[in-house]
Design an enzyme around this catalytic site. Structure first.
Site, mmCIF file in Angstrom:
data_model
loop_
_atom_site.group_PDB
_atom_site.id
_atom_site.type_symbol
_atom_site.label_atom_id
_atom_site.label_comp_id
_atom_site.label_asym_id
_atom_site.label_seq_id
_atom_site.Cartn_x
_atom_site.Cartn_y
_atom_site.Cartn_z
ATOM 1 N N MET A 1 -1.239 4.269 4.716
ATOM 2 C CA MET A 1 -0.210 3.815 3.784
ATOM 3 C C MET A 1 -0.850 3.264 2.531
ATOM 4 O O MET A 1 -1.918 2.679 2.614
ATOM 5 C CB MET A 1 0.654 2.741 4.431
ATOM 6 C CG MET A 1 -0.164 1.561 4.896
ATOM 7 S SD MET A 1 -0.258 1.409 6.680
ATOM 8 C CE MET A 1 -1.919 1.914 7.019
ATOM 9 N N ASP B 1 -2.786 7.593 8.207
ATOM 10 C CA ASP B 1 -2.525 7.154 6.830
ATOM 11 C C ASP B 1 -3.796 7.187 5.991
ATOM 12 O O ASP B 1 -4.912 7.187 6.507
ATOM 13 C CB ASP B 1 -1.965 5.741 6.834
ATOM 14 C CG ASP B 1 -2.924 4.771 7.496
ATOM 15 O OD1 ASP B 1 -3.438 5.107 8.585
ATOM 16 O OD2 ASP B 1 -3.189 3.700 6.921
ATOM 17 N N GLU B 2 -3.595 7.216 4.704
ATOM 18 C CA GLU B 2 -4.643 6.963 3.709
ATOM 19 C C GLU B 2 -5.940 7.748 3.959
ATOM 20 O O GLU B 2 -7.018 7.168 4.076
ATOM 21 C CB GLU B 2 -4.978 5.455 3.681
ATOM 22 C CG GLU B 2 -3.837 4.633 3.143
ATOM 23 C CD GLU B 2 -4.188 3.140 3.061
ATOM 24 O OE1 GLU B 2 -3.671 2.488 2.153
ATOM 25 O OE2 GLU B 2 -4.970 2.647 3.893
ATOM 26 N N VAL B 3 -5.824 9.039 4.036
ATOM 27 C CA VAL B 3 -7.024 9.853 4.227
ATOM 28 C C VAL B 3 -7.651 10.168 2.869
ATOM 29 O O VAL B 3 -6.984 10.641 1.958
ATOM 30 C CB VAL B 3 -6.685 11.157 4.961
ATOM 31 C CG1 VAL B 3 -7.942 12.007 5.125
ATOM 32 C CG2 VAL B 3 -6.061 10.853 6.312
#
Lengths: 679, 679
Positions: free
Chosen positions: B1, B317-319
């Protein structure tokens, strides 16, 4: 022990002892045997590492892990993997020279040296027990300065003055849950106390599981008792902190809770009910019956196995002899055995119990009442009566412990306890061998008026003053410096998890009800103290189920605010000056407003009982302000003023709120000074 | 996120909802589904007894034992054997109608009714889980009145609005010891939350023992991890409180800590080191390699056995896709599989992970990023992006949860979180079946800026507002009443052992150093708040080892003092009156003196950084006093005054102390009102 009469302990006026390095301002408590401070600092930051060398012992490993956790709590640090193998990169090297017994013992070696240099510190100890003591010293040295946290460069060589430094925890009168016992042990370890005297049975409760006689705890405890597994866990928890656990099973008096399940041990037919009131009660074991000794042999045998310490305390105090006198069988027995008095009869009983205890491989301890030349000299005499009785015991060849002067439930000041020394003028004439039989002492937390919520504030920080008396050299006696360090110790104990500080405002909030806590209530609580000695139970009827949730329970045994105010009054009276005058005035003005500021808050049902107290405080502060005005103008107050105001100095004898105003004595001194010399 | 961009949550202005019995003044939180209050009271005294009837369940027995202990703590009572068999003599009958599964589950029945009459109370529930909820309600009703403690006579019929009411605890970034997890569970139970979302792995730490791949926790945790035994104990502890434990193993990003021990799972050759900074990092799993899936199959299989809940969260999330783009092998793989973007590639990865998770008998959960039509409809979409994304997911047939609006680490007000509803205008158009797929939500406690010492004050009491949003009827929305009850809940939580209140003054004492805590420091701390959103890390460099022991860490996320002051300002501006004027003046005068009163205390190294803050507060209060004087005299301030004073309203953009003055907005309103309408 006589705990319901008037036990008066005079507050001795102490000279500042020699050897106190007052200039160092270190917050150590107890003060070490030898200390040199130099002008450097070792930085303790979030990368601080500890290496362990020398004799490997899992107790040291666990102690180092706890040390890291404690350092986290004190500093707010995040420490990543504080334990390392590489001594060169360690901020602290912990070196344990050799092994120790599996359990702490009376003569364990607690010696340690702590050398702190600007680049690294080294803690060296003969045994794991010394390591424990030294780690506590290190933690007390951690302070916040210019470059973050640090410890000063010191060389400390330390060892205790007395080998027995105990705290009596009374789980009998009010049961104390396991977490209370654990945090009490943590506090004890922090101030280097080494014996938990666990008072496990009394008229109000039998608190230890007996597998052999389960009716003891099942019928005698309201369901509030320690299982044997829990007791073993506590013993291990204590041992890990270098603390012995000595259980007490008080007999032949204080045994109502035994008789609920086992009326056959008593003098009457029963049935017996648990005592809900406080005092000395009639139910007592019947020493004339052989079955009683058979029972005790079984029970004490079971406890001797459960509790590994070589000592076992059998109480022996406060026996109410009337039931013995009422029984024709007992009278006949006494006559047949040539026992003339109840005391003779108790001695007969204790002598037989002593044989049982010895038979189970233990040494017996008992209170003053058990003293008798026929007892084996391995017996320890535990004195609530005082140094004179203690001296008598050691002259007879017994070893002895002092608890006189260390009764925390009397609500005396730390200075009072601090003034009491196991070796004082009463024992000055003893020979060296006799003196050596005085093993130390124990602070006593009798639990009539403490609950799990309040007990911490009754034990701490005052018990730390007793701990210092028993650990530090006899000439460490500077009361002002003790109080300075006691305040620091009080905070330090909070980081350990002692709740004496954290429970204060929540208790006041509960009293005040919804909404923001009125600060005036805190101001009031800050300057009052519970009634001293045993005056509280004279203010209303208390039972073991009476809630301990009132202002008297929140109020601290010793008001720091009052102590500081009192010192300032003395300074001002010795040499009037504007700084002290202004500070005194500000304090007094604040207290004068308490009643007004509390206003309708005092209508809350839980606070109604303190309405007169708030009025008294405000009136007293008003009188103090007037006195200060006279003094400031160098006038002598007129006689009419004194007559008008002196009434406020006479506090109600037995206020139901059970509080006294701790700033009354210094305000009185102001008023008396304003009045001028009496004619 | 996205947690490092500017996430703005507008504070909606809420109407007082219908059905709020504001006149009752009960301190319940969450507010029950249905409540009738009458004018009686049931006395709860030290002799209060509880009887259990109906279906026997050991969870109910344990809950009743905890209930008694909680009642002791709240009241200060000594309760002797509160549990009895005899219903006729019980103050509370707990009746459990039937059994429940061994573990709490998504669709467990939490319904209960609580009927309190003057002579007795009856709690009735279909399952043990309803009993748990009802006992918490009873405890919240206990108040101190005329005749000691009591509960009001009520009839409550209660059940939750949403079945999933969670709290995310991030043990990855900062490890949280077992006792923190336990007391968090206690707090959750008190406000009827029922899912602990346990974020166990992140770039900074791998916090769960893997027996299959021990290098994960051994090399990835700085030694700070939960053993499997500890995890099982937490699951049991939670289950006893009707709380599910859903673990999260965040992947394929946020995986640096995995790669320290298993570099072969990553895209580069390694070696990898634990991240000490905060943010989104490059290290990422390599979804192109079959060995990675074999590894995950082994690891997730192990975790699927350890954690019994049917759901397993895989993050997603948030790759950071750059490492994928740099690798020629990965590019070739993507091309070969027709994966055009990094997002496609991640979807490929998640789809395969979903099969692994399903293969181990679990349902998968993931953050918004994982949403894809190919995933099985048993997947739960966990939305940090907001109701729109949530609506999209449920329209696609997935079930969903909301965490947008519930990020506690943003340091927003309770009212902000309270305004966020999983069903809002974005989801209003959904059909009933779609709405039913919105299961609830989770408050998120991301742990960059919390330590074991501070986390409680970041979670509580604000999480209780989220708990109410998820439990109570949608029309329970009165913000003022919520705050009244939140203050009571805050105190209530302290009795449970949450440290959000007890840690406050000790942290200030640590900052202030030896001696009595300056009350001016408390006054200052009372009116400041940590910077909101993600502004704090912009004020200085923070790492995972940075101590969190400064004023910003002691300060509460939401100042009660400022909120009350602000409301009073509004009331005064709406209708000037002497009462409010005097109260505002007293507050402002107090704050004006803060700098002077703190005086040399601000020279202590830990407090130096707040010197400008103290000066700003004093200047601001001075300006507020001047504004109040204008308003009081019904004068308009001259332009020169505004020009002189307006500067103080412009606070430094990025103060290193990372605090904002919470009373600034209301003082600004006073100043603007004094200035009169702008031309």
């Amino acid at each position: 022990m006589v705990r319901w009469g008037g036990v008066g302990l005079g507050l001795a006026c102490l000279m500042a002892g020699p050897g106190m390095a007052a200039e160092t301002k270190l917050d150590l408590m107890p003060w070490p045997a030898s200390l040199t401070v130099s002008d450097g600092r070792l930085i303790v930051d979030a990368g601080f590492k500890v290496a362990v060398t020398g004799h490997a012992d899992p107790r040291v490993d666990r102690a180092v892990a706890r040390f890291a956790e404690r350092l986290r709590r004190q500093t707010g640090y995040m420490l990543a993997s504080p334990r390392i193998e590489d001594v060169a990169n360690a901020g602290l090297e912990v070196h344990c020279e050799g092994p120790a017994d599996a359990l702490p013992s009376l003569r364990m070696d607690e010696t340690y040296t702590l050398e702190i240099a600007p680049a690294e510190a080294k803690l060296k100890a003969t045994t794991p027990f010394g390591v424990l003591r030294g780690l506590e010293t290190f933690l007390q040295l951690v302070a916040w300065g210019e470059d973050g946290f640090f410890v000063p460069t010191v060389v400390i060589k330390d060892r205790p003055r007395f080998p027995w430094r105990g705290l009596l925890l009374d789980s009998g009168r009010h049961f104390m849950p396991i977490e209370v016992v654990e945090r009490t042990l943590d506090g004890m370890a922090a101030v280097k106390m080494n014996v938990l005297h666990w008072h496990l049975t009394d008229d109000q409760g039998f608190r230890i599981e007996s597998k052999r006689f389960p009716k003891l705890h099942e019928m005698g405890s309201d369901g509030a008792y320690y299982t044997q597994d829990q007791a073993r866990a506590i013993i291990a928890y204590a041992a890990d902190r270098g603390i012995r656990v000595v259980p007490e099973f008080d007999m032949p008096g204080h045994t109502t809770s035994w008789l609920v399940g086992h009326p056959e041990l008593g003098t009457g037919p029963g049935p017996y009910e648990l005592q809900r009131r406080w005092g000395v009660f009639e139910p007592v074991l019947d020493p004339s019956r052989e079955e009683v000794y058979q029972f005790l042999d079984g029970f004490l045998g079971e406890m001797a196995t459960l509790f590994p310490d070589p000592y076992l305390h059998v109480g022996g105090d406060e026996v109410e002899g009337k039931p013995w006198e009422r029984s024709p069988e007992i009278s006949a027995f006494k006559q047949a055995h040539g026992l003339k008095s109840n005391h003779d009869f108790e001695v007969y009983f204790i002598t037989r119990v002593s044989k049982i205890v010895t038979g189970h491989g233990k040494k017996m301890m008992g209170w003053d009442e058990v003293l008798h030349p026929d007892l084996p000299r391995t017996t320890i005499l535990h004195s609530w009566r005082g140094p004179k009785a203690l001296g008598q015991a050691v002259r007879m060849g017994f070893e002895g412990l002092l608890s006189y002067g260390y009764y925390l439930d009397l609500i005396f000041s730390a200075a009072t306890h601090y003034a009491q020394d196991p070796l004082d003028k009463e024992t000055a004439a003893l020979g060296e061998a006799e003196k050596a039989r005085i093993l130390g002492g124990e602070a006593c937390m009798w639990s009539e008026f403490v609950s799990p919520e309040t007990i911490d504030s009754r034990i701490w920080p005052r018990a730390a003053a007793v701990a210092e008396r028993l650990w530090s050299p006899a000439d460490v006696r500077d009361v002002d410096d003790m109080y300075r360090r006691l305040e620091a110790t009080s905070r330090h104990l909070a980081y350990i998890g002692i709740t004496h500080r954290s429970s204060y405002r929540p208790m006041l909030e509960r009293l005040a009800g919804p909404g923001p806590l009125p600060e005036a209530l805190v101001d009031l609580a800050d300057i009052v103290e519970p009634l001293k000695e045993y005056n509280r139970p004279q203010t209303m009827v208390y039972t073991s189920l009476t809630p301990l949730n009132r202002l008297v329970d929140a109020a601290r045994p010793e008001s720091d605010v009052a102590r500081r105010f009192s010192r300032r009054v003395d300074r001002y009276l010795a040499g009037p000056n504007a700084t002290d005058r202004d500070a005194l005035r500000a304090d007094l003005q604040g207290w004068r407003e308490i009643k007004t500021q509390l206003g309708s808050a005092l209508e809350a049902p839980p606070l109604r009982e303190i309405q007169p107290l708030a009025a008294d405080v405000s009136a007293l502060a008003e009188a103090g302000l007037e006195a200060l005005a006279y003094l400031d103008k160098k006038q002598t107050a007129e006689a009419a003023w004194w007559e008008r105001r002196a009434a406020i100095l006479k506090r109600p004898e037995r206020p139901v709120h059970a509080l006294e105003i701790a700033v009354l004595p210094p305000i009185r001194r102001l008023m008396e000074a304003a009045r001028g010399p009496s004619k």
